[in-house]
Design a protein around this motif. Structure first.
Motif, PDB file in Angstrom:
ATOM      1  N   ILE A  53      33.595  15.359  95.379  1.00 38.13           N
ATOM      2  CA  ILE A  53      33.454  15.075  96.803  1.00 38.13           C
ATOM      3  C   ILE A  53      31.989  15.234  97.199  1.00 38.13           C
ATOM      4  O   ILE A  53      31.282  16.081  96.644  1.00 38.13           O
ATOM      5  CB  ILE A  53      34.316  16.019  97.675  1.00 38.13           C
ATOM      6  CG1 ILE A  53      33.934  17.483  97.397  1.00 38.13           C
ATOM      7  CG2 ILE A  53      35.800  15.794  97.430  1.00 38.13           C
ATOM      8  CD1 ILE A  53      34.587  18.468  98.351  1.00 38.13           C
ATOM      9  N   PRO A  54      31.518  14.443  98.156  1.00 32.40           N
ATOM     10  CA  PRO A  54      30.145  14.652  98.646  1.00 32.40           C
ATOM     11  C   PRO A  54      30.048  15.991  99.377  1.00 32.40           C
ATOM     12  O   PRO A  54      30.976  16.396 100.085  1.00 32.40           O
ATOM     13  CB  PRO A  54      29.929  13.481  99.604  1.00 32.40           C
ATOM     14  CG  PRO A  54      30.998  12.497  99.278  1.00 32.40           C
ATOM     15  CD  PRO A  54      32.166  13.287  98.791  1.00 32.40           C
ATOM     16  N   LEU A 103      32.271  19.503  93.966  1.00 30.52           N
ATOM     17  CA  LEU A 103      33.530  19.563  93.224  1.00 30.52           C
ATOM     18  C   LEU A 103      34.466  20.489  93.970  1.00 30.52           C
ATOM     19  O   LEU A 103      34.059  21.557  94.436  1.00 30.52           O
ATOM     20  CB  LEU A 103      33.310  20.085  91.800  1.00 30.52           C
ATOM     21  CG  LEU A 103      32.370  19.279  90.888  1.00 30.52           C
ATOM     22  CD1 LEU A 103      32.160  20.029  89.571  1.00 30.52           C
ATOM     23  CD2 LEU A 103      32.939  17.898  90.616  1.00 30.52           C
ATOM     24  N   SER A 104      35.742  20.099  94.062  1.00 20.48           N
ATOM     25  CA  SER A 104      36.709  20.916  94.785  1.00 20.48           C
ATOM     26  C   SER A 104      38.051  20.890  94.066  1.00 20.48           C
ATOM     27  O   SER A 104      38.418  19.880  93.449  1.00 20.48           O
ATOM     28  CB  SER A 104      36.881  20.398  96.216  1.00 20.48           C
ATOM     29  OG  SER A 104      37.772  21.203  96.954  1.00 20.48           O
ATOM     30  N   VAL A 160      29.595  22.796  92.832  1.00 14.74           N
ATOM     31  CA  VAL A 160      28.813  21.569  92.638  1.00 14.74           C
ATOM     32  C   VAL A 160      28.752  21.235  91.156  1.00 14.74           C
ATOM     33  O   VAL A 160      28.805  22.115  90.290  1.00 14.74           O
ATOM     34  CB  VAL A 160      27.378  21.703  93.194  1.00 14.74           C
ATOM     35  CG1 VAL A 160      27.392  21.849  94.698  1.00 14.74           C
ATOM     36  CG2 VAL A 160      26.639  22.881  92.541  1.00 14.74           C
ATOM     37  N   ARG A 161      28.649  19.973  90.911  1.00 17.34           N
ATOM     38  CA  ARG A 161      28.386  19.508  89.549  1.00 17.34           C
ATOM     39  C   ARG A 161      26.952  19.897  89.176  1.00 17.34           C
ATOM     40  O   ARG A 161      26.053  19.859  90.024  1.00 17.34           O
ATOM     41  CB  ARG A 161      28.550  17.989  89.483  1.00 17.34           C
ATOM     42  CG  ARG A 161      28.311  17.377  88.109  1.00 17.34           C
ATOM     43  CD  ARG A 161      28.360  15.858  88.182  1.00 17.34           C
ATOM     44  NE  ARG A 161      28.082  15.288  86.879  1.00 17.34           N
ATOM     45  CZ  ARG A 161      28.987  14.715  86.103  1.00 17.34           C
ATOM     46  NH1 ARG A 161      30.244  14.603  86.526  1.00 17.34           N
ATOM     47  NH2 ARG A 161      28.666  14.233  84.916  1.00 17.34           N
ATOM     48  N   TRP A 207      20.232  25.283 100.187  1.00 15.56           N
ATOM     49  CA  TRP A 207      20.583  23.884  99.913  1.00 15.56           C
ATOM     50  C   TRP A 207      20.881  23.114 101.201  1.00 15.56           C
ATOM     51  O   TRP A 207      21.381  21.990 101.150  1.00 15.56           O
ATOM     52  CB  TRP A 207      21.804  23.809  98.999  1.00 15.56           C
ATOM     53  CG  TRP A 207      21.563  24.347  97.614  1.00 15.56           C
ATOM     54  CD1 TRP A 207      20.375  24.699  97.067  1.00 15.56           C
ATOM     55  CD2 TRP A 207      22.560  24.597  96.614  1.00 15.56           C
ATOM     56  NE1 TRP A 207      20.550  25.158  95.782  1.00 15.56           N
ATOM     57  CE2 TRP A 207      21.881  25.099  95.479  1.00 15.56           C
ATOM     58  CE3 TRP A 207      23.933  24.445  96.569  1.00 15.56           C
ATOM     59  CZ2 TRP A 207      22.553  25.454  94.312  1.00 15.56           C
ATOM     60  CZ3 TRP A 207      24.612  24.779  95.412  1.00 15.56           C
ATOM     61  CH2 TRP A 207      23.928  25.287  94.286  1.00 15.56           C
ATOM     62  N   ALA A 208      20.629  23.667 102.344  1.00 14.90           N
ATOM     63  CA  ALA A 208      20.974  23.037 103.625  1.00 14.90           C
ATOM     64  C   ALA A 208      20.356  21.652 103.752  1.00 14.90           C
ATOM     65  O   ALA A 208      19.179  21.441 103.433  1.00 14.90           O
ATOM     66  CB  ALA A 208      20.513  23.920 104.781  1.00 14.90           C
ATOM     67  N   GLY A 209      21.189  20.695 104.192  1.00 11.12           N
ATOM     68  CA  GLY A 209      20.720  19.342 104.423  1.00 11.12           C
ATOM     69  C   GLY A 209      20.616  18.482 103.193  1.00 11.12           C
ATOM     70  O   GLY A 209      20.211  17.318 103.286  1.00 11.12           O
ATOM     71  N   ARG A 210      20.989  19.020 102.031  1.00 10.89           N
ATOM     72  CA  ARG A 210      20.887  18.229 100.807  1.00 10.89           C
ATOM     73  C   ARG A 210      22.235  17.576 100.490  1.00 10.89           C
ATOM     74  O   ARG A 210      23.285  18.196 100.604  1.00 10.89           O
ATOM     75  CB  ARG A 210      20.474  19.108  99.629  1.00 10.89           C
ATOM     76  CG  ARG A 210      19.136  19.793  99.809  1.00 10.89           C
ATOM     77  CD  ARG A 210      18.779  20.590  98.576  1.00 10.89           C
ATOM     78  NE  ARG A 210      17.597  21.403  98.779  1.00 10.89           N
ATOM     79  CZ  ARG A 210      17.081  22.205  97.842  1.00 10.89           C
ATOM     80  NH1 ARG A 210      17.666  22.292  96.661  1.00 10.89           N
ATOM     81  NH2 ARG A 210      16.010  22.929  98.100  1.00 10.89           N
ATOM     82  N   ASP A 211      22.198  16.318 100.074  1.00  9.18           N
ATOM     83  CA  ASP A 211      23.403  15.618  99.638  1.00  9.18           C
ATOM     84  C   ASP A 211      23.666  15.958  98.172  1.00  9.18           C
ATOM     85  O   ASP A 211      22.857  15.622  97.294  1.00  9.18           O
ATOM     86  CB  ASP A 211      23.234  14.106  99.809  1.00  9.18           C
ATOM     87  CG  ASP A 211      23.118  13.712 101.277  1.00  9.18           C
ATOM     88  OD1 ASP A 211      23.791  14.346 102.107  1.00  9.18           O
ATOM     89  OD2 ASP A 211      22.354  12.780 101.578  1.00  9.18           O
ATOM     90  N   LEU A 212      24.797  16.620  97.923  1.00  8.43           N
ATOM     91  CA  LEU A 212      25.102  17.148  96.597  1.00  8.43           C
ATOM     92  C   LEU A 212      26.369  16.510  96.034  1.00  8.43           C
ATOM     93  O   LEU A 212      27.223  16.012  96.785  1.00  8.43           O
ATOM     94  CB  LEU A 212      25.290  18.665  96.660  1.00  8.43           C
ATOM     95  CG  LEU A 212      24.155  19.466  97.307  1.00  8.43           C
ATOM     96  CD1 LEU A 212      24.532  20.936  97.375  1.00  8.43           C
ATOM     97  CD2 LEU A 212      22.856  19.275  96.535  1.00  8.43           C
ATOM     98  N   ASN A 213      26.503  16.551  94.706  1.00  6.26           N
ATOM     99  CA  ASN A 213      27.725  16.126  94.040  1.00  6.26           C
ATOM    100  C   ASN A 213      28.679  17.316  94.017  1.00  6.26           C
ATOM    101  O   ASN A 213      28.636  18.151  93.114  1.00  6.26           O
ATOM    102  CB  ASN A 213      27.428  15.652  92.613  1.00  6.26           C
ATOM    103  CG  ASN A 213      26.652  14.362  92.586  1.00  6.26           C
ATOM    104  OD1 ASN A 213      26.948  13.448  93.350  1.00  6.26           O
ATOM    105  ND2 ASN A 213      25.656  14.278  91.712  1.00  6.26           N
TER     106      ASN A 213
END
Length: 369
Positions: free
Chosen positions: A149-150, A166-167, A250-251, A158-164
């Protein structure tokens, strides 16, 4: 105690890591230290045995592979005891030509890790007399996979960063523990593999460095708890009362390149680098000292599983002022082929002459320009 000793080495090593992405393998170093320890001398032997007092026997595993190898020059005779400890299939020659030797070592690292580590972490030179190496490869899939999931954290570093992201959501809380340490609690989440390897994710309080969190994850006592960094609890409506665990992470793919001699004492190698005298008479009568000790490692955590690889290399060079001792005198006979001559190529076992020829005119040297 073997596992405990190897884990203790890993814990000490992780307490020295710097900030930033990294990955390392304690067992990858431990197997080489344990191989050398019985054949070392004096202080070096004591130092190595203090770190690796016995060999590390990895269990027969569908997910984990460990390989070791030793390469040595032909002018470095090996003792019978060392030869017995390292089977012929794990030994190879060094020629003394880096252009020839380095590709062989690199190809071994690449093959043993299926391309994850494409080259040996050490560089051989003309003075390299011996190289010892280990390669570790691990690959497993999750018993309960994650969903990708995004993610875009709203706070923290990590605020404001688009991450890969996982949930996943599973029943029961048995995978969650918290370790209590002097520096505060550390949350431990065990991600169970489908075969025989699990991955533990460790989260400390904000700002706590890797050099504290990782050793705690390895050796600090932990218990089941829902109170720790990153953990929150809320009530929901459901059809039963069995707790559920929602994990968001996160991945990642991380790499580590380590010069073990920067913290040589951690590995029992401080005295082994002294070139004033040899330290491994149990390996060879030629006096040897450790010249390089490095490890390259990589790890990847994804929605479906985990894989990692590490290659550790140590090289040895001549120590002290070594002079070979000769016991006999002998005649030196010379022969000079300075006129036309013949030649044969003979199959040794049968005596069959494969080719025969004659040299009437020798090849001329290229003229200098």
């Amino acid at each position: 105690m073997t596992t405990a000793n190897a884990n203790a080495l890993t814990a000490r090593w992780t307490s020295t890591v710097d900030t930033g992405n990294t990955v390392l393998s304690g067992p990858g170093v431990y197997v080489l230290l344990a191989l050398l320890a019985p054949f070392a001398d004096g202080q070096v032997r004591d130092d190595l045995l203090a770190v690796a007092p016995e060999p590390l026997d990895l269990p027969d595993s569908p997910t984990t592979r460990m390989a070791t190898a030793v390469w040595s020059r032909t002018d470095v005779p090996l003792t019978d005891a060392f030869v017995a400890a390292v089977p012929a299939a794990r030994r190879g020659p060094l020629t003394g030509d880096p252009g020839t030797d380095q590709p062989v070592l690199d190809a071994w690292a690449d093959e043993q890790t299926a391309g994850a580590i494409p080259a040996m972490p050490i560089q051989v030179g003309e003075d390299t007399l011996m190289v010892l190496a280990s390669a570790l490869a691990v690959q497993t899939t999750w018993s309960s996979p994650f969903t990708g999931i995004p993610r875009c954290p709203q706070s923290g570093p990590w605020a404001g960063r688009d991450l890969n992201g996982l949930s996943r959501r599973t029943r029961g809380l048995q995978e969650l523990r918290v370790a209590g340490t002097e520096g505060g609690p550390v949350t431990l989440l065990t991600v169970t593999g489908a075969d025989d390897v699990d991955v533990v994710l460790a989260l400390g309080e904000p700002g706590r460095p890797a050099s504290e969190v990782l050793p705690a994850a390895i050796s600090a006592p932990a218990r089941a708890s829902t109170e720790g960094p990153g953990i929150s609890v809320r009530e929901i409506e459901a059809a039963d009362d069995e707790p559920e665990l929602l994990v968001d992470t996160v991945r990642f793919r991380v790499e580590g390149r380590h010069d073990l001699l920067k913290d040589a004492a951690v590995f029992g190698l401080a005295a082994a680098t002294d070139r004033d005298e040899g330290h491994f008479s149990g390996v060879s009568p030629v006096p040897l000292a450790v010249d390089q000790a490095r490890q390259d490692a990589v790890a990847e955590f994804s929605a479906t599983g985990f894989k990692a690889a590490a290659v550790t290399g140590m090289s040895m060079v001549l120590a002290g002022a070594f002079r070979p001792q000769y016991q006999y005198k002998k005649r030196l006979v010379s022969v000079n082929f300075d006129r036309p001559f013949g030649f044969l190529a003979v199959h040794r076992a049968t005596g069959l002459v494969l080719v025969a020829g004659w040299v009437e005119e020798p090849e001329l040297a290229e003229p200098e320009l």
